[in-house]
Design an enzyme around this catalytic site. Structure first.
Site, short mmCIF file in Angstrom:
data_model
loop_
_atom_site.label_atom_id
_atom_site.label_comp_id
_atom_site.label_asym_id
_atom_site.label_seq_id
_atom_site.Cartn_x
_atom_site.Cartn_y
_atom_site.Cartn_z
N TYR A 391 33.02 42.12 38.36
CA TYR A 391 33.04 41.80 36.91
C TYR A 391 34.52 41.61 36.34
O TYR A 391 34.62 40.56 35.63
CB TYR A 391 32.37 43.14 36.12
N GLU A 392 35.37 42.32 36.64
CA GLU A 392 36.75 42.07 36.19
C GLU A 392 37.40 40.63 36.75
O GLU A 392 37.96 40.10 36.02
CB GLU A 392 37.70 43.21 36.70
N LEU A 393 36.78 40.60 38.01
CA LEU A 393 37.23 39.30 38.59
C LEU A 393 36.77 38.32 37.92
O LEU A 393 37.54 36.91 37.71
CB LEU A 393 36.82 39.38 40.19
N GLY A 396 38.07 37.59 34.47
CA GLY A 396 39.39 37.44 34.67
C GLY A 396 39.51 35.58 35.01
O GLY A 396 40.22 34.96 34.52
N LEU A 480 42.24 48.28 36.06
CA LEU A 480 42.61 47.66 37.60
C LEU A 480 43.36 48.76 38.38
O LEU A 480 44.13 48.58 39.01
CB LEU A 480 43.51 46.60 37.51
#
Ligand SMILES: *[C@@H]1O[C@H](CO)[C@@H](O)[C@H](O)[C@H]1NC(C)=O
Ligand SMILES: *[C@@H]1O[C@H](CO)[C@@H](O)[C@H](O)[C@H]1NC(C)=O
Ligand SMILES: *[C@@H]1O[C@H](CO)[C@@H](O)[C@H](O)[C@H]1NC(C)=O
Length: 483
Positions: A391-393, A396, A480
């Site tokens: 999700y973060e990836l 981002g 992170l």
């Protein structure tokens, strides 16, 4: 034994027994059909040897006829016996010894057809309750001759094997007529002689009229309900009265209910109840004395009733008030305790339900942190790949490629071809933004890898660009931190 002693004994016997044996009464009642006798009562000095007792019957004022013996009329020593006496035997009889004379008037009554006794022929006996009651069937004349004696109560045999006596403590039920029957046999015929005691048991407690109950009574009455005040008396005399002191005429809710009843087995006695009924009870009937008086010729007696208000519904509301007060105090106390110990309570609560709130909070954190960031460093590693990282990836990448706010730095820990799941967009990345980790070669601080990385990072004073695990992991990018 000398002759003198014998004479003395004989005299003593005569003197002692004579008043019982002879008949002094002037008028005598005999029952028709029963054996009967009269004994001459002339003084002892006439009882000499060979004295002669002459019996005569008087017919009218001037005519006296000597009585002759027969089968039915027998002279026995100084007594005359009738076997039995008949209605025709009534009249005046006399016995004479020398110049002395005794006279009797005999009345002969018919036997009762229904009863074993005659109501005019009774010996009365009064005994107080609980005192000794003794009845003994003895006859001073026929006792020895009787071949059998029986005792009857109200003409029924008294329980017990041929009982001829009663000796007990009197109870009220012992009242009745007790008849002794002496069975005799004379000249080939059967006879019987009766002797009846009319026994009355007196209850000493009930001699005067009395009121029942305590003299002072405090009674509770409920408003709107019926209340009965009971004034009851046992009256020994019908002239005795009971009454309520102030029989209220004006009060419409008060009535006096008068009742009478006759107690069993007692004549002249009367139970009288005057019930004062208040229906319904009103405020004005309370806190007043109600007096009931017994008035007799000899005494007067009063019982008093004081009417108190019964704490009914008011009492209940007071209880409810107390319950509300106590429970609200308890609630306030609980609230205060919750405020003071809220942290402990919350931790305890979390332990109990085992909920992990960090899982849902994390997406918002990632978004806001990504928005604050200027570079997105992607380290491709096989060891760490999860939905969170994905999700973060992706978010981002969205910021970097769509919004064009973040620049991407891709660090290849393992060759990129192994990561088939990576978004296609990542493959469009410019080659100078991809840094390859070359194991030991990249490790020193002044290696090409770190220099390239510093170059790709936004420019800052040398002091703050230190890639320690502290600045990277814990403060600037907590989401992170495990990269
Ligand atoms: C007693 O005698 C009378 C008259 O002879 C007789 O009627 C009666 O039945 C007798 N009573 C008893 C209990 O035998
Ligand atoms: C009144 O009191 C008497 C004596 O205690 C009792 O026998 C009677 O039953 C009572 N009557 C009522 C109506 O309660
Ligand atoms: C009942 O007796 C009390 C005490 O003697 C007296 O105070 C009261 O007035 C009397 N009540 C009536 C209604 O007569």
């Amino acid at each position: 034994m000398s002759l003198r002693v014998l004479v003395m004994l004989f005299l003593a016997f005569v003197v002692q027994s004579m008043p019982d044996l002879c008949t002094f009464r002037g008028y005598i009642t005999a029952l028709e059909g029963e054996p009967y006798h009269l004994r001459c009562c002339l003084s002892t000095d006439h009882y000499q040897r060979n004295h002669i007792v002459r019996w005569s019957k008087r017919y009218g004022p001037h005519r006296t006829v000597a009585v002759n013996s027969s089968d039915r009329i027998i002279f026995n020593d100084d007594a005359i016996e009738f076997w039995p006496i008949k209605m025709t035997d009534k009249g005046t009889y006399s016995c004479a010894v020398g110049n002395q004379e005794n006279k009797w008037n005999i009345i002969v009554t018919k036997r009762s057809e229904h009863d074993c006794f005659h109501p005019d022929y009774l010996i009365t006996k009064e005994v107080e309750v609980a005192k000794s009651l003794s009845i003994n069937c003895t006859h001073d004349y026929y006792q020895k001759e009787a071949y059998n004696i029986s005792l009857f109560k109200d003409c029924s045999p008294v329980p017990g094997n041929h009982k001829t006596y009663i000796l007990k403590n009197a109870v009220m039920n012992d009242t009745g007529n007790y008849t002794c029957i002496f069975f005799l046999y004379k000249n080939g015929r059967s006879f019987n002689v009766t002797k009846t005691f009319s026994v009355k048991i007196k209850d000493t407690q009930e001699i005067i009229s009395t009121l029942y109950g305590n003299s002072i009574n405090y009674v509770e009455a409920e408003l709107g309900k019926e209340k009965i005040l009971n004034c009851t008396a046992l009256l020994m005399d019908s002239a005795d009265i009971i009454y309520w002191d102030k029989e209220p005429n004006n009060a419409t809710n008060i009535i006096i209910d008068k009742k009478k009843s006759i107690p069993s087995g007692s004549s002249g006695k009367l139970y009288v109840s005057n019930l004062l009924k208040i229906k319904p009870v009103k405020e004005e009937n309370l806190n007043i004395w109600y007096n009931c008086t017994l008035m007799t010729a000899r005494n007067s007696e009063t019982i008093r009733f004081f009417l108190k208000k019964k704490e009914g519904p008011a009492d209940v509301s007071r209880h409810i008030f107390i319950i509300v007060l106590v429970s609200s105090a308890a609630i306030i106390f609980l609230v205060i305790m919750c405020i003071i110990y809220r942290v402990d309570i919350m931790l305890c609560y979390r332990d109990l339900i085992r909920r992990d709130e960090t899982l849902t909070a994390i997406i918002d954190d990632v978004d806001s942190l990504i928005k604050k960031s200027r570079r997105l460093i992607i380290v491709l590693s096989e060891n760490y790949m999860s939905d969170k990282v994905r999700y973060e990836l992706e978010s981002g990448l969205h910021e970097a490629l769509v919004e064009r706010k973040i620049k991407i730095i891709l660090i290849e820990f393992t060759p990129i071809s192994n990561f088939t799941f990576l978004p296609q967009s990542l493959k469009l990345l410019k080659s100078h933004r991809i840094l390859k980790w070359k194991a030991d070669k990249s490790l020193p601080y002044n290696s090409r890898f770190w220099k390239n990385l510093r170059y790709l990072m936004p420019a800052k004073t040398a002091k703050s660009i230190i890639f320690s695990s502290d600045s990277l992991g814990n403060e600037s990018l907590p989401g992170l931190s495990k990269l």
